[in-house]
Each structure stands twice: as C-alpha cells, then as structure tokens.
Design an enzyme around this catalytic site. Structure first.
Site, PDB file in Angstrom:
ATOM      1  N   GLU A 289       0.829  -1.214   0.000  1.00  0.00           N
ATOM      2  CA  GLU A 289       0.000   0.000   0.000  1.00  0.00           C
ATOM      3  C   GLU A 289       0.859   1.259   0.000  1.00  0.00           C
ATOM      4  O   GLU A 289       0.439   2.306  -0.487  1.00  0.00           O
ATOM      5  CB  GLU A 289      -0.917   0.009   1.237  1.00  0.00           C
ATOM      6  CG  GLU A 289      -2.370  -0.225   0.881  1.00  0.00           C
ATOM      7  CD  GLU A 289      -3.319  -0.164   2.065  1.00  0.00           C
ATOM      8  OE1 GLU A 289      -4.406  -0.733   1.935  1.00  0.00           O
ATOM      9  OE2 GLU A 289      -3.011   0.434   3.112  1.00  0.00           O
ATOM     10  N   HIS A 310       8.414 -27.044  -1.420  1.00  0.00           N
ATOM     11  CA  HIS A 310       7.867 -28.180  -2.148  1.00  0.00           C
ATOM     12  C   HIS A 310       6.761 -27.748  -3.102  1.00  0.00           C
ATOM     13  O   HIS A 310       5.988 -28.578  -3.577  1.00  0.00           O
ATOM     14  CB  HIS A 310       7.372 -29.235  -1.153  1.00  0.00           C
ATOM     15  CG  HIS A 310       8.498 -29.768  -0.311  1.00  0.00           C
ATOM     16  ND1 HIS A 310       9.114 -30.962  -0.554  1.00  0.00           N
ATOM     17  CD2 HIS A 310       9.149 -29.214   0.745  1.00  0.00           C
ATOM     18  CE1 HIS A 310      10.093 -31.139   0.324  1.00  0.00           C
ATOM     19  NE2 HIS A 310      10.127 -30.091   1.127  1.00  0.00           N
ATOM     20  N   LYS A 424     -14.230  -0.133  -4.190  1.00  0.00           N
ATOM     21  CA  LYS A 424     -15.373   0.235  -3.341  1.00  0.00           C
ATOM     22  C   LYS A 424     -16.442   0.943  -4.169  1.00  0.00           C
ATOM     23  O   LYS A 424     -17.633   0.663  -4.019  1.00  0.00           O
ATOM     24  CB  LYS A 424     -14.918   1.169  -2.212  1.00  0.00           C
ATOM     25  CG  LYS A 424     -14.002   0.510  -1.201  1.00  0.00           C
ATOM     26  CD  LYS A 424     -13.649   1.484  -0.088  1.00  0.00           C
ATOM     27  CE  LYS A 424     -12.509   0.959   0.757  1.00  0.00           C
ATOM     28  NZ  LYS A 424     -11.962   1.942   1.662  1.00  0.00           N
TER      29      LYS A 424
HETATM   30  O1  PA5 Z   1      -3.873   1.134   5.778  1.00  0.00           O
HETATM   31  C1  PA5 Z   1      -4.992   1.549   5.568  1.00  0.00           C
HETATM   32  O2  PA5 Z   1      -5.281   2.754   5.647  1.00  0.00           O
HETATM   33  C2  PA5 Z   1      -6.127   0.603   5.210  1.00  0.00           C
HETATM   34  O3  PA5 Z   1      -5.680  -0.697   5.025  1.00  0.00           O
HETATM   35  C3  PA5 Z   1      -7.160   0.616   6.312  1.00  0.00           C
HETATM   36  O4  PA5 Z   1      -6.565   0.230   7.512  1.00  0.00           O
HETATM   37  C4  PA5 Z   1      -8.337  -0.307   5.990  1.00  0.00           C
HETATM   38  O5  PA5 Z   1      -8.906   0.042   4.752  1.00  0.00           O
HETATM   39  C5  PA5 Z   1      -9.394  -0.215   7.076  1.00  0.00           C
HETATM   40  O6  PA5 Z   1      -9.812   1.104   7.237  1.00  0.00           O
HETATM   41  P1  PA5 Z   1     -10.600   1.582   8.511  1.00  0.00           P
HETATM   42  O7  PA5 Z   1      -9.729   1.422   9.685  1.00  0.00           O
HETATM   43  O8  PA5 Z   1     -10.932   3.015   8.233  1.00  0.00           O
HETATM   44  O9  PA5 Z   1     -11.832   0.722   8.604  1.00  0.00           O
END
Ligand code: PA5
Length: 438
Positions: A289, A310, A424
């Site tokens: 990310e 394996h 989303k």
């Molecule tokens: O690193 C990030 O920002 C995302 O992976 C969020 O943690 C994830 O989308 C969950 O978001 P939230 O904590 O707002 O539910």
C-alpha cells in the site's frame, strides 16, 4: 545480539559496496525528509514518535480492560480489516501456540477475527462459535465507515445483544476509532461503549502500536510493555545513526531500491517458522500500500519454508529472474524437541541424531539460500535472535521506518492509498448504495 540485524553476505554477487555508497546520500535525504516532515504525506507521520509519545494512561487503561473482560470471555472477536486488523493478528499469531484454539492459554481469551471478509460461510461458522462460548468484542475502524467491519459489527452486535441483553452487551464491546467522526464513533457514543482513539496522524497500516494493535495483543495475554520497549529501542537506532552499517532500516531501504533498479520487481519475504506467516501478511500490506502507486513499486510476496519449497521453490530456483528474497531468520527457538534414536534406522535419518530440529532447519535455510543464490536470486537475511514481544516490537518499527525511507527514495508518497477506493466505488454502485447508483 539482542535486537534484529541484517546479513548481507548473500547479496554480495548482486550489490557491491560502491553501489551502496552511491545510494547512501539518497537514502539519507529520504530519512531527513521523513524526520523533518517535509515530504508528501507529512500529515501521517504520527507513528514515527509513537513508541515514545503513547501515553502510559492508555497502556494502563488497556490492561484494565483486559483484566475486566478476560474472566468473562473465552473468545475475543476482533473486528477490522487492513491496517485495523493485520498488525494485531501478526503479533498474536507469532507468539501464540499453533494449537492455541484447542487450549485456554493462561486464562486469556482466544482471539478470533471478523470484518476482514464478506464470506457468508465464515459468518455462519463464527455464529456457531459465538452461540457456544462466552465472548467480548473489539470493533476497530479508523474511518468508522468501512463496509466489511460495519457489516460484521451489525451481525455480531445483534447476536451479542440477544445473548446478553443490551446493557451487558454494551459492556462487552470496545470501539477503537476516530476521535470525532464516522459512523462507528457515533454508534459508540450513542450506546456508551468503551472507546479508544486512533490518532489522526497515524494511518491504518502504521497503527499497530496504537490501541488498534495493543488492545487485542494484550487481550491475548502478551506483554505490550515489552513490545513498545522493542519499538522504542529500534526507533532510537533508526533515528540516531546515519550509517548504512549501523542503521538496519536505512540499509534495508538502500538494498531494496538498488535491487529494484536492477530489475528485481518482486520481493519475497520468507520464513522458516510458520508462526511468522502473518508478519508477512502485515508486511505485504505495509509495503504494497505504501509503494505500489504511480506505476511503480516492488511487488511484495511471501512464502513459508520449508513447506513452500515443495511448491514455489521450483519457481524461485528456475523461473523468471524477477525477484529477490528477504529471509526472516530466527536464531533461537522457544522450545525443544529431540529426535528419538531408532536402531533399525529404516527411515534412514539416524544421521540427524544429536542435532536439534533448529539446527536441521537452519541447514535447510542455508541450503536454500545457497541454491537460490546459485540460481541468480539475491538474498537478504533479517536475523531475529528469537521470537518474543521485544523482538517483534523492534521488527515492526524497523519495517515501518524502512518503509517510509524506501518509499521516499522510490519517489512516491508512502502514506496514502488512493488505489484502494476503486473497488469500493464499483461495489457500492453494484449494491445500489445511495449516491453511487450511476
Ligand atoms: O492502511 C490503511 O489505511 C487501510 O488498510 C485501512 O486500515 C483499511 O482500509 C481499514 O480502514 P478503517 O480502519 O478506516 O476501517
């Protein structure tokens, strides 16, 4: 050695000292950008000082919640996804017995997860467990509006209220979310839940050392003081030293960027002890990310050896040369098992007598590294003296700090994630969410 260290011996045919010296200045600039808050994403740097700035009252309050709930709950459901899920699971699975589900460990609840999937079968099976066992819940979402945990919480809240009644159910729920905004914040206020705040300046994937990770980890019975101490000591090392030889985070960031520029587009994080599998899952989110954007970024992948030798071992040895490997190498186990002697030796393994399983595993590791080196794959070892709370705290901070520097060296904003919105929008449109219908 009482902290983690990098072994670069198996990189020497791929990265030379001159190249490392060449990138040192760039990495140092990236580190200064991070520490002075002068780069992109600088409103999400709260994690840098977190091990020092997290208030002792929060830690005390978490411990008090654990004491209050541990006697009432055989199961503790942690609802969250991404950064609101993976860090806690990574630490808990690294520390707990592989067979923890079958035993109650020291009177602490067994942690189960929800909100990280939309599988109907998963929730059917979860409900069966919640019918059967006493439980309590942490619902974690920074935005407070993420669909997966919202759906899970709606289902589990209703189950909890049916099982215990509304008043007791409210006492069995802890909400961890934004201080001011979001649906979860509003529900928690209205229902009077215990709440913890996720600081505005800490992004999801950097939040494991906030209540997001600390509460579930403490609820599972692990020592969050030691976790924070490990992170604190690693922070000092990462901040104090500008030398590639001394600062493991700078060295890791330098090596990854050099290898990427040489065409290693994939990094495989490997372990030889399966309890580190979720550390890899957390790491994949952290680096994927943070760096995978603007058409750039190393693809983070992970394997668990010797199991995957394996299966995927064949590809790593002889497939397309596009990867380097980072091995999480554990020096000392926490337990011992002897290999029994057998006079008949029908299985032919008497040559292993007198060797510990760890010695055998270490030889499997070295044999693998040498073979993959021969196959043209650069290998970096991250050596952990053992697996405990202190070392995991150090490892978490090391990876986070290196991620910030590595992302800036790559030339991206390591602290945003614009790409995660795309699915989303489609999902909301397909499901007819108001405001998304065309
Ligand atoms: O690193 C990030 O920002 C995302 O992976 C969020 O943690 C994830 O989308 C969950 O978001 P939230 O904590 O707002 O539910």
């Amino acid at each position: 050695m009482n902290t983690i260290g990098l072994n670069t011996e198996y990189l020497r045919h791929f990265v030379n000292d001159g190249e490392l010296a060449g990138i040192h200045e760039e990495v140092l600039r990236a580190k200064r950008t991070l520490l002075t808050g002068s780069g992109r994403g600088n409103d999400f740097l709260g994690w840098v000082d977190l091990p020092e700035t997290l208030s002792p009252e929060i830690v005390q309050s978490i411990k008090a919640d654990v004491e209050r709930l541990r006697t009432q709950a055989r199961l503790f459901v942690v609802i969250g996804i991404g950064g609101s899920y993976l860090g806690a699971r990574a630490v808990i699975e690294a520390l707990q017995s592989e067979f923890a589900a079958m035993q109650s460990e020291g009177g602490y609840p067994y942690i189960i997860y929800a909100g990280h999937t939309l599988s109907e079968d998963y929730y059917c099976q979860l409900m069966q467990m919640l019918d059967k066992y006493e439980y309590a819940v942490a619902v974690i979402s920074k935005s407070g509006t993420t669909t997966e945990p919202a759906v899970a919480f709606r289902i589990i809240k209703s189950h909890l209220e049916n099982k215990y009644g509304k008043t007791e159910a409210a006492q069995r729920i802890i909400a961890i979310t934004d201080a001011r905004r979001g649906a979860l914040h509003d529900i928690a206020q209205q229902e009077g839940y215990r709440t913890y705040v996720i600081p505005d300046n800490v992004g999801g994937r950097f939040s494991v050392l906030t209540p997001v990770g600390l509460l579930p980890i403490a609820m599972a019975g692990y020592d969050i003081d030691q976790l924070l101490q490990g992170a604190r000591d690693m922070r000092k090392l990462c901040i104090d030293s500008d030398s590639l030889n001394e600062n493991p985070a700078m060295l890791y960031a330098a090596i990854r960027n050099l290898l990427y520029r040489k065409g290693c587009k994939v990094e495989i994080l490997e372990n030889f002890v399966p309890q580190l599998k979720y550390i890899s899952e957390w790491w994949k989110q952290l680096y994927g990310e943070s760096e995978g954007k603007e058409g750039k970024g190393i693809l983070p992948h992970s394997l668990s050896f010797t199991t995957d030798l394996h299966s995927m071992g064949q590809y790593v040895q002889e497939g397309e040369r596009l990867m380097f490997e980072t091995v999480l190498s554990v020096a000392q186990p926490n337990g011992h098992v002897n290999i029994p002697s057998d006079d008949k030796n029908l299985d032919g393994i008497n040559y292993l007598l007198g060797k510990s399983l760890t010695e055998i595993n270490h030889n499997a590791e070295l044999g693998t590294i040498l073979a993959h080196n021969d196959g043209g794959v650069p290998v970096l070892q991250i050596v952990l003296p053992t697996v405990n709370e202190y070392i995991l705290g150090a490892l978490i901070y090391f990876f986070e700090f290196a991620c910030g520097i590595s992302g800036y060296t790559l030339g991206v904003n390591p602290f945003d994630q614009p790409g995660v919105e795309a699915y989303k929008k489609n999902m909301f449109r397909l499901l007819g969410k108001p405001g998304y219908t065309n």
